[in-house]
Design a protein around this motif. Sequence first.
Motif, mmCIF file in Angstrom:
data_model
loop_
_atom_site.group_PDB
_atom_site.id
_atom_site.type_symbol
_atom_site.label_atom_id
_atom_site.label_comp_id
_atom_site.label_asym_id
_atom_site.label_seq_id
_atom_site.Cartn_x
_atom_site.Cartn_y
_atom_site.Cartn_z
ATOM 1 N N ARG A 313 -11.828 8.397 22.953
ATOM 2 C CA ARG A 313 -12.997 8.851 23.721
ATOM 3 C C ARG A 313 -12.572 9.136 25.164
ATOM 4 N N ASP A 314 -12.994 10.307 25.651
ATOM 5 C CA ASP A 314 -12.662 10.625 27.038
ATOM 6 C C ASP A 314 -13.752 10.142 27.980
ATOM 7 N N ALA A 315 -13.498 10.293 29.263
ATOM 8 C CA ALA A 315 -14.430 9.783 30.260
ATOM 9 C C ALA A 315 -15.755 10.527 30.242
ATOM 10 N N GLY A 316 -15.758 11.729 29.694
ATOM 11 C CA GLY A 316 -17.000 12.491 29.631
ATOM 12 C C GLY A 316 -17.846 12.163 28.416
ATOM 13 N N GLY A 317 -17.367 11.269 27.556
ATOM 14 C CA GLY A 317 -18.160 10.838 26.396
ATOM 15 C C GLY A 317 -17.814 11.529 25.106
ATOM 16 N N LEU A 318 -16.893 12.517 25.136
ATOM 17 C CA LEU A 318 -16.496 13.170 23.887
ATOM 18 C C LEU A 318 -15.482 12.289 23.145
ATOM 19 N N SER A 319 -15.551 12.347 21.842
ATOM 20 C CA SER A 319 -14.665 11.491 21.046
ATOM 21 C C SER A 319 -14.226 12.195 19.780
ATOM 22 N N SER A 320 -13.153 11.701 19.221
ATOM 23 C CA SER A 320 -12.677 12.140 17.910
ATOM 24 C C SER A 320 -12.171 10.911 17.164
ATOM 25 N N HIS A 321 -11.897 11.109 15.886
ATOM 26 C CA HIS A 321 -11.571 9.953 15.055
ATOM 27 C C HIS A 321 -10.394 10.257 14.130
ATOM 28 N N SER A 322 -9.671 9.210 13.799
ATOM 29 C CA SER A 322 -8.549 9.315 12.873
ATOM 30 C C SER A 322 -8.503 8.048 12.033
ATOM 31 N N LYS A 323 -7.919 8.169 10.860
ATOM 32 C CA LYS A 323 -7.811 7.019 9.964
ATOM 33 C C LYS A 323 -6.404 6.432 10.013
ATOM 34 N N VAL A 324 -6.341 5.117 9.899
ATOM 35 C CA VAL A 324 -5.065 4.399 9.846
ATOM 36 C C VAL A 324 -5.017 3.613 8.544
ATOM 37 N N PHE A 325 -4.030 3.902 7.709
ATOM 38 C CA PHE A 325 -3.846 3.185 6.451
ATOM 39 C C PHE A 325 -2.654 2.237 6.606
ATOM 40 N N ILE A 326 -2.907 0.943 6.409
ATOM 41 C CA ILE A 326 -1.861 -0.076 6.530
ATOM 42 C C ILE A 326 -1.678 -0.734 5.168
ATOM 43 N N LYS A 327 -0.494 -0.580 4.595
ATOM 44 C CA LYS A 327 -0.175 -1.189 3.301
ATOM 45 C C LYS A 327 0.670 -2.438 3.532
ATOM 46 N N VAL A 328 0.261 -3.554 2.926
ATOM 47 C CA VAL A 328 0.961 -4.832 3.076
ATOM 48 C C VAL A 328 1.883 -5.041 1.871
ATOM 49 N N VAL A 329 3.130 -5.377 2.157
ATOM 50 C CA VAL A 329 4.124 -5.613 1.105
ATOM 51 C C VAL A 329 4.239 -7.125 0.866
ATOM 52 N N ASP A 330 4.227 -7.510 -0.400
ATOM 53 C CA ASP A 330 4.276 -8.927 -0.767
ATOM 54 C C ASP A 330 5.630 -9.530 -0.416
ATOM 55 N N VAL A 331 5.603 -10.772 0.067
ATOM 56 C CA VAL A 331 6.798 -11.556 0.354
ATOM 57 C C VAL A 331 6.709 -12.850 -0.455
ATOM 58 N N ASN A 332 7.838 -13.296 -0.931
ATOM 59 C CA ASN A 332 7.851 -14.499 -1.774
ATOM 60 C C ASN A 332 7.633 -15.741 -0.910
ATOM 61 N N ASN A 333 6.359 -16.082 -0.693
ATOM 62 C CA ASN A 333 6.044 -17.197 0.209
ATOM 63 C C ASN A 333 5.264 -18.319 -0.462
ATOM 64 N N TYR A 334 5.077 -18.248 -1.769
ATOM 65 C CA TYR A 334 4.375 -19.327 -2.482
ATOM 66 C C TYR A 334 5.320 -19.971 -3.491
ATOM 67 N N ILE A 335 5.387 -21.283 -3.459
ATOM 68 C CA ILE A 335 6.221 -22.043 -4.400
ATOM 69 C C ILE A 335 5.464 -22.184 -5.727
ATOM 70 N N PRO A 336 6.145 -22.021 -6.850
ATOM 71 C CA PRO A 336 5.461 -22.225 -8.140
ATOM 72 C C PRO A 336 4.849 -23.620 -8.220
ATOM 73 N N GLU A 337 3.658 -23.697 -8.784
ATOM 74 C CA GLU A 337 2.947 -24.973 -8.898
ATOM 75 C C GLU A 337 2.852 -25.363 -10.368
ATOM 76 N N ILE A 338 3.378 -26.548 -10.698
ATOM 77 C CA ILE A 338 3.347 -27.055 -12.072
ATOM 78 C C ILE A 338 2.150 -27.996 -12.205
ATOM 79 N N VAL A 339 1.297 -27.724 -13.192
ATOM 80 C CA VAL A 339 0.118 -28.556 -13.436
ATOM 81 C C VAL A 339 0.265 -29.199 -14.821
#
Length: 555
Positions: A313-339
């Motif tokens: 948005r500029d100082a005169g009040g005009l604006s435009s828009h854009s999209k941002v796509f963020i993809k998350v990549v899995d990381v091995n951060n959970y230990i297997p749980e034995i029940v």
Amino acid sequence: RRQRALLWSVLLAVWEVAWGQLRYSVPEEMPKGSFVGDVAKDLGLQLPALKDRDAHVFDTGRTRYFFLDLQNGHLSMMEQVDREEICAAVSKCVLHFEILVKHPMKLYKGEVEILDINDNSPSFPESSSVLEISENTAPGARFPLERAHDPDIGVNSLQNYECSESRYFTLDVKNGDDGVKYPELILMKSLDREQQAAHNLILTATDKGNPVKSGSTTIKIIVIDGNDNAPEFTQSVYKVTVREDVAVGSRVLQVTATDRDEGPNAEVKYSFFKIPAKFDKAFKIDPESGEIKITEKLNFEEHEFYELMVQARDAGGLSSHSKVFIKVVDVNNYIPEIVIMSVFSPVPEDTPLGTVIAIFSVQDRDSGANGEVQCSIAEALPFRLEKSFDNYYSMVTAELLDREQVSEYNVTVRAADGGSPPLQSSAVLALRVLDVNDNAPVFAQERYSARLAENNAAGALVLTVRATDADWGQNARVRYRLSEGRVRGAPLSSYVSVQAETGALTGNVKVTGPLDYEERKYYEASVEGKDGGGLTAHAKVHIDILDVNDNAPTL
């Protein structure tokens, strides 16, 4: 709502009972205690058998949603379930459970689909909003509007938008790549602030449930003067991929917009445009540079994809828009749980091969290879693991057990996922081997011999016999007795006896009266040793009678 839920109850249906699996469906918001399915009937079990086999139901999650009534074999709701609360981001809401029966031990896997009912109306984050548009804006310009949210699914979720009539604006609804409908306002006719400084519109969102539900918000459009050019982004869509373990404060990407005006009207400020509050907490944008950073730790298992709308948005009040796509990549951060679900201990040492000793499940909240878990035990043990369902294992006997060799086992179950490097966990199954009377007593000698002078005193100790038993407890306690026999027409016990005290390991062979060398020079008897389980062994006893000078010469 309760009446509607009760009407839904007639739709309860068993989908399939195959390979030990149960499938049911039930509408959400059913009251506590509502019927889900006839487990006894669907498993082909009689009610007494269900109770005698100690059937139990296990929920795979941390919350118990179901209970099993052993009196009638029915699976019922433990509490009222709100589909939107437990499965907000999932189109098909399925709760998993397992039923474990014993004698013999068997695991049945089941699932209950929670069906959506139209219990939510579409709603906007704000009841009213303000949109500023320059009077110089050319017809055809588009203005994204704040979208409504309906947590229901299918026809019960948000289906369409409608806008009140206007000579200057029309509504266009676009379907995003994520399947979400985005309302946009299109300027159809040039604005003139001097003629009309403000326009009021009503935006309504509707679903297609029965009955139809809707929600509305008021949009006030303020017409502003001046400023001929709106900022323009360098890209209409920005895409980036980040690991879920990226540090808080890390830079994700930078958006850039330029304005062809001069002076204050060319000064561009960046901001997020009407994004969900939960996304607003995860990211922040620098209003001056357009740099987007992470403000809280990402979690692939909760959100693997973010779609953000960015405004310049500029100082005169005009604006435009854009999209941002963020993809998350899995990381091995959970230990297997034995029940551990069930352990059958102690285990009789004569247990047949293939008998189920324990049942357990393993879970890993990671995805893909990071969530694929393999379980193992030491190869030298007389057990093996068998995979029964996706994440369920049973430990069965692979060799015959022998308590006399090994009386206890501490089996370590190890679980490792497919990550790089793999994460591991372990659990110990403590098993005790129960004795079976599979060993007969064994005498120290097969034949015992002794010498005894004649005219002995009654009750004199002749010798001691001893037998041992490799079993344990009552099965190892040996009692002794003489085998029946007769000497010169009299019972053998009138000459020789054996002492057998409860739990004694020796038998003392004694004579019951004086022996006379001139009448009989030796005696033979058979001694029996019998353990507490009924197994026996035998030994021979030979007694020589020694002559003493007890007779005077006679003429």
